[in-house]
Design a protein around this motif. Structure first.
Motif, PDB file in Angstrom:
ATOM      1  N   ARG A   1       0.828  -1.211   0.000  1.00 43.71           N
ATOM      2  CA  ARG A   1       0.000   0.000   0.000  1.00 43.71           C
ATOM      3  C   ARG A   1       0.863   1.263   0.000  1.00 43.71           C
ATOM      4  O   ARG A   1       0.572   2.220  -0.720  1.00 43.71           O
ATOM      5  N   GLN A   2       1.912   1.259   0.813  1.00 44.31           N
ATOM      6  CA  GLN A   2       2.803   2.420   0.853  1.00 44.31           C
ATOM      7  C   GLN A   2       3.456   2.649  -0.508  1.00 44.31           C
ATOM      8  O   GLN A   2       3.571   3.793  -0.955  1.00 44.31           O
TER       9      GLN A   2
ATOM     10  N   ASP B   1       0.850   3.980  -3.041  1.00 44.10           N
ATOM     11  CA  ASP B   1       0.532   5.382  -2.755  1.00 44.10           C
ATOM     12  C   ASP B   1       1.691   6.314  -3.101  1.00 44.10           C
ATOM     13  O   ASP B   1       1.482   7.413  -3.613  1.00 44.10           O
TER      14      ASP B   1
ATOM     15  N   PRO C   1       2.710   6.348  -7.836  1.00 41.15           N
ATOM     16  CA  PRO C   1       1.631   6.059  -8.792  1.00 41.15           C
ATOM     17  C   PRO C   1       2.177   5.949 -10.212  1.00 41.15           C
ATOM     18  O   PRO C   1       3.153   6.620 -10.561  1.00 41.15           O
TER      19      PRO C   1
ATOM     20  N   SER D   1      -3.888  -3.199  -7.724  1.00 44.96           N
ATOM     21  CA  SER D   1      -3.020  -2.169  -8.311  1.00 44.96           C
ATOM     22  C   SER D   1      -2.405  -2.651  -9.619  1.00 44.96           C
ATOM     23  O   SER D   1      -2.243  -1.861 -10.551  1.00 44.96           O
TER      24      SER D   1
END
Length: 192
Positions: free
Chosen positions: A69-70, A73, A76, A123
């Motif tokens: 997740r880090q 984020d 991108p 993602s």
């Protein structure tokens, strides 16, 4: 004491456990990691690990999910500038060397388990769609499928952090700027 204090304390404990476990899992993998070392580093106890994460495997899953997740984020995708995206991803590996180590342990110890990390699947699908749309718009070449192109970009971005020390010994020293340049120019060459 406010009503929110226990929730803040619980979240702070959970965060300390994740941070301590990140270092432990990066160094030793899932099998080699020890919950007593994680608890001590986090200034907590083993019972808290099991309370928050259920098991050592559950803790690894939480660490891996948090790391993914880090990364998503912080870096991108920009399908209109994949070379610079690869450069930024490379930079994130330099700044957070445990990312590639955790990914390696994940591949070694979880391959074939059938388990998938939802954030990685989500993602990756979004990135493949973005690359495919850029290909449809003529912004990217089509000699590789969108998934293949994304995979090549991802692997080139991790080129330096994925090498064995012997390669670095033979190849010789390279400055951080040169390493980044190789990543960016390699992806640019791939797209030409």
């Amino acid at each position: 004491m406010s009503k929110d204090a226990p929730a803040r304390d619980a979240e702070a404990t959970r965060r300390r456990l994740l941070d301590a476990a990140t270092g432990e899992f990066a160094a030793y993998g899932i099998a080699g990691a020890r919950v007593d070392r994680i608890a001590a580093e986090a200034r907590s106890n083993k019972a808290q690990i099991y309370h928050y994460f259920g098991s050592k495997d559950g803790l690894f899953d939480a660490v891996f999910d948090d790391m993914c997740r880090q990364t998503v984020d912080a870096v991108p995708i920009d399908p209109a500038d994949l070379p610079e995206y690869a450069g930024r991803l490379h930079d994130s590996y330099v700044e957070r060397p445990w990312v590639q180590r955790l990914a390696t342990w994940y591949r070694l110890e979880r391959a074939g388990s059938g388990a998938v990390v939802p954030i990685v699947v989500e993602s990756t699908r979004a990135k493949v769609r973005a690359v495919a749309e850029a290909q449809e718009q003529g912004l990217l070449p089509t000699r590789f499928s969108a998934a293949e192109l994304l995979g090549l970009v991802l692997h080139l971005s991790g080129f330096w952090s994925g090498n064995v020390p012997e390669y670095d010994e033979v190849a010789g020293p390279a400055s951080a700027a040169r390493r980044r340049q190789v990543v960016v120019e390699s992806v640019a060459a791939l797209l030409s």
